[in-house]
Design a protein around this motif. Structure first.
Motif, mmCIF file in Angstrom:
data_model
loop_
_atom_site.group_PDB
_atom_site.id
_atom_site.type_symbol
_atom_site.label_atom_id
_atom_site.label_comp_id
_atom_site.label_asym_id
_atom_site.label_seq_id
_atom_site.Cartn_x
_atom_site.Cartn_y
_atom_site.Cartn_z
ATOM 1 N N ILE A 77 0.848 -1.190 0.000
ATOM 2 C CA ILE A 77 0.000 0.000 0.000
ATOM 3 C C ILE A 77 0.881 1.238 0.000
ATOM 4 C CG2 ILE A 77 -1.812 1.267 1.222
ATOM 5 C CD1 ILE A 77 -2.739 -1.364 2.407
ATOM 6 N N THR A 78 0.652 2.129 -0.939
ATOM 7 C CA THR A 78 1.428 3.361 -1.027
ATOM 8 C C THR A 78 0.858 4.427 -0.090
ATOM 9 O OG1 THR A 78 0.077 4.171 -2.861
ATOM 10 C CG2 THR A 78 1.998 2.846 -3.419
ATOM 11 N N GLU A 79 1.529 5.577 -0.064
ATOM 12 C CA GLU A 79 1.098 6.663 0.823
ATOM 13 C C GLU A 79 -0.266 7.208 0.436
ATOM 14 O OE1 GLU A 79 2.964 10.848 2.588
ATOM 15 O OE2 GLU A 79 3.754 9.932 0.764
ATOM 16 N N ASP A 80 -0.606 7.191 -0.887
ATOM 17 C CA ASP A 80 -1.902 7.687 -1.331
ATOM 18 C C ASP A 80 -2.943 6.568 -1.397
ATOM 19 O OD1 ASP A 80 -0.480 6.467 -3.291
ATOM 20 O OD2 ASP A 80 -0.871 7.944 -4.852
ATOM 21 N N ASN A 81 -2.747 5.506 -0.575
ATOM 22 C CA ASN A 81 -3.738 4.434 -0.375
ATOM 23 C C ASN A 81 -4.058 3.687 -1.663
ATOM 24 O OD1 ASN A 81 -3.991 5.080 2.386
ATOM 25 N ND2 ASN A 81 -5.534 6.644 1.926
ATOM 26 N N LEU A 82 -3.052 3.372 -2.418
ATOM 27 C CA LEU A 82 -3.208 2.544 -3.606
ATOM 28 C C LEU A 82 -2.430 1.256 -3.412
ATOM 29 C CD1 LEU A 82 -2.830 5.180 -6.474
ATOM 30 C CD2 LEU A 82 -4.925 4.084 -5.669
ATOM 31 N N VAL A 83 -3.044 0.128 -3.787
ATOM 32 C CA VAL A 83 -2.417 -1.179 -3.638
ATOM 33 C C VAL A 83 -1.706 -1.539 -4.930
ATOM 34 C CG1 VAL A 83 -2.783 -3.616 -3.127
ATOM 35 C CG2 VAL A 83 -4.182 -1.886 -1.990
ATOM 36 N N VAL A 84 -0.417 -1.757 -4.825
ATOM 37 C CA VAL A 84 0.382 -2.130 -5.987
ATOM 38 C C VAL A 84 1.060 -3.465 -5.715
ATOM 39 C CG1 VAL A 84 0.778 0.252 -6.731
ATOM 40 C CG2 VAL A 84 2.354 -0.804 -5.120
ATOM 41 N N VAL A 122 9.278 0.883 3.141
ATOM 42 C CA VAL A 122 9.867 1.907 2.272
ATOM 43 C C VAL A 122 8.811 2.489 1.328
ATOM 44 C CG1 VAL A 122 11.548 2.315 0.436
ATOM 45 C CG2 VAL A 122 12.176 0.929 2.418
ATOM 46 N N VAL A 123 8.026 1.618 0.693
ATOM 47 C CA VAL A 123 7.040 2.082 -0.286
ATOM 48 C C VAL A 123 5.877 2.775 0.400
ATOM 49 C CG1 VAL A 123 5.463 1.333 -2.119
ATOM 50 C CG2 VAL A 123 7.732 0.319 -1.934
ATOM 51 N N GLY A 124 5.589 2.420 1.639
ATOM 52 C CA GLY A 124 4.479 3.052 2.348
ATOM 53 C C GLY A 124 4.679 4.532 2.588
ATOM 54 N N SER A 125 5.902 5.012 2.501
ATOM 55 C CA SER A 125 6.168 6.445 2.687
ATOM 56 C C SER A 125 6.244 7.197 1.363
ATOM 57 C CB SER A 125 7.488 6.635 3.443
ATOM 58 O OG SER A 125 8.573 6.061 2.728
ATOM 59 N N MET A 126 5.859 6.578 0.255
ATOM 60 C CA MET A 126 5.892 7.207 -1.067
ATOM 61 C C MET A 126 4.521 7.103 -1.710
ATOM 62 S SD MET A 126 9.448 5.690 -2.622
ATOM 63 C CE MET A 126 11.007 5.830 -1.756
ATOM 64 N N ASP A 127 4.222 8.074 -2.570
ATOM 65 C CA ASP A 127 3.012 7.979 -3.371
ATOM 66 C C ASP A 127 3.278 7.149 -4.619
ATOM 67 O OD1 ASP A 127 4.610 9.681 -4.733
ATOM 68 O OD2 ASP A 127 3.247 11.389 -4.713
ATOM 69 N N LYS A 163 11.585 -6.034 -10.041
ATOM 70 C CA LYS A 163 11.301 -6.434 -11.413
ATOM 71 C C LYS A 163 10.095 -5.709 -11.992
ATOM 72 C CE LYS A 163 10.925 -10.871 -11.142
ATOM 73 N NZ LYS A 163 10.780 -12.292 -11.571
ATOM 74 N N ALA A 164 9.065 -5.558 -11.219
ATOM 75 C CA ALA A 164 7.843 -4.955 -11.751
ATOM 76 C C ALA A 164 7.047 -4.336 -10.616
ATOM 77 C CB ALA A 164 6.996 -5.997 -12.487
ATOM 78 N N ILE A 165 6.384 -3.232 -10.981
ATOM 79 C CA ILE A 165 5.430 -2.575 -10.087
ATOM 80 C C ILE A 165 4.124 -2.467 -10.853
ATOM 81 C CG2 ILE A 165 4.887 -0.511 -8.768
ATOM 82 C CD1 ILE A 165 7.848 0.022 -8.502
ATOM 83 N N ASP A 166 3.125 -3.215 -10.425
ATOM 84 C CA ASP A 166 1.855 -3.285 -11.141
ATOM 85 C C ASP A 166 0.776 -2.560 -10.346
ATOM 86 O OD1 ASP A 166 3.025 -4.818 -13.132
ATOM 87 O OD2 ASP A 166 2.615 -6.697 -12.078
ATOM 88 N N PRO A 167 0.378 -1.363 -10.802
ATOM 89 C CA PRO A 167 -0.753 -0.679 -10.139
ATOM 90 C C PRO A 167 -2.071 -1.307 -10.572
ATOM 91 C CG PRO A 167 0.081 0.658 -11.933
ATOM 92 C CD PRO A 167 0.987 -0.532 -11.839
ATOM 93 N N PRO A 168 -3.181 -0.941 -9.950
ATOM 94 C CA PRO A 168 -4.490 -1.498 -10.355
ATOM 95 C C PRO A 168 -4.839 -1.119 -11.793
ATOM 96 C CG PRO A 168 -4.618 -0.476 -8.182
ATOM 97 C CD PRO A 168 -3.272 -0.125 -8.737
ATOM 98 N N LYS A 169 -5.765 -1.858 -12.378
ATOM 99 C CA LYS A 169 -6.137 -1.654 -13.775
ATOM 100 C C LYS A 169 -6.759 -0.273 -13.992
ATOM 101 C CE LYS A 169 -8.487 -3.936 -17.613
ATOM 102 N NZ LYS A 169 -8.995 -2.669 -18.161
#
Length: 358
Positions: A77-84, A122-127, A163-169
């Motif tokens: 989960i990123t800082e702007d509440n998106l699951v990647v 680490v990723v939780g503190s980034m958008d 290797k990859a960062i996949d955001p939602p569709k």
């Protein structure tokens, strides 16, 4: 069968098996831990090694080369509440076989779980946008945390790669629309800049052409004026240099007179009063007797040059009178008007010249 023989064979077989258990060959870049009576004794080095059979217990081989482990994608989960979904690859190497065997039960599982927790921290503190553009930062932070934590396990983490960062569709669709809008915006800006530059260049070309055309017209006008000035000056100088008499001027004035009546639209024209004086001067010039010498009188024919001039002047006067009568008639195409009423400038042209005048 003899029992002694059987015992001998059994002893020989036991000795061979004991010898085989006492000799251990370890390949290069491998290591094996040895326990003696249940306690860590030593680590076998690559090559030929000897152990005490039935007392020393040799553990399976451990690979000392750099190993690559790919972990399955983990939701973060990123800082702007998106699951990647983030897929990572770990490059590590066993540096201490004793610690890798006795400090942790399964170092592969331990490294995987430590990578997941560190990655989420680490990723939780980034958008999302910063996460997609900060892979090097994430890799360096993961490597530092994993290298510090796995040092006591006898491991050295050389590199951690995402290797990859996949955001939602839905986020992917929004990103594609944003990218398409940005490209359309840049295309429109470039098109507008091109049209602006084209109009500027066209205006500059028109300006330069008009300036050059104006300079050419100015130069042509100056040269034409200079030419006319020189021509007038030369004519003026020639007239004053030759000193013409009034007779010649009157004759030239008479030649220009018919041009006043030229043109299809001229229905009314005015004869100046100076025409009378000019005609009188021409008549006087043609009717005056010129002195001749004896030689000239003998050589000239019966019809002299003066007679020819008188005849031409008579014809010109007759034509002028006919034109004047035609203009005065009510059906004539032109009207002839004279400013000053004066007697006929050609008295004596209708009579025959006397012997003395001839």
């Amino acid at each position: 069968m003899d029992p002694l023989l059987l015992v001998g064979l059994f002893v020989i077989l036991f000795a061979v098996m004991t010898l085989l258990k006492a000799v251990r060959i370890v390949p290069q870049a491998r290591a094996r831990n040895v326990e003696r009576l249940g306690r860590y004794h030593r680590t076998l080095k690559p090559g030929l090694n000897f152990v005490i059979p039935y007392i020393d217990r040799v553990h399976p081989m451990m690979d000392l080369r750099e190993q690559v482990v790919s972990f399955r994608p983990q939701p973060v989960i990123t800082e702007d509440n998106l699951v990647v979904e983030i897929d990572t690859v770990l490059y590590f190497q066993v540096t201490d076989p004793r610690a890798a065997a006795y400090e942790i039960a399964n170092y592969i599982t331990g490294v995987e779980q430590l990578t997941v927790t560190t990655l989420r921290n680490v990723v939780g503190s980034m958008d999302l946008e910063k996460t997609l553009t900060s892979r090097d930062t994430i890799n360096s932070q993961l490597r530092g945390v994993l290298d510090e934590a796995t040092g006591k396990w006898g491991l050295r983490v050389n590199r951690v790669e995402i290797k990859a960062i996949d955001p939602p569709k839905t986020i992917k669709d929004a990103m594609e629309k944003q990218m398409r809008a940005e490209r359309d915006k840049r295309a429109a800006i470039l098109n507008a800049e091109g049209q602006r530059q084209s109009q500027i260049l066209t205006a500059e070309g028109d300006k330069q052409s008009r300036i050059l055309r104006a300079e050419g017209q100015r130069t042509a006008a100056i040269l034409e004026a200079e030419g006319q000035s020189r021509a007038i000056d030369q004519v003026f100088q020639a007239v004053h240099r030759n000193d013409p008499d009034p007779k010649l001027l009157a004759y030239q004035y008479l030649q220009v007179l018919p041009q006043l009546a030229q043109g299809d639209g001229n229905t009314f024209w005015v004869i100046p009063s100076e025409v009378t004086s000019a005609l009188q001067g021409v008549s006087k010039a043609f009717t005056e007797a010129l002195p001749r010498s004896a030689a000239t009188r003998d050589e000239m024919p019966e019809t002299s040059a003066a007679d020819e001039e008188v005849a031409r002047a008579s014809e010109a006067a007759a034509e002028a009178v006919a034109d004047a009568q035609e203009a005065e008639s009510p059906n004539g195409p032109r009207q002839l008007t004279q400013k000053n009423e004066e007697p006929s400038p050609f008295p004596g042209l209708d009579r025959e010249p006397t012997e003395a005048e001839r």
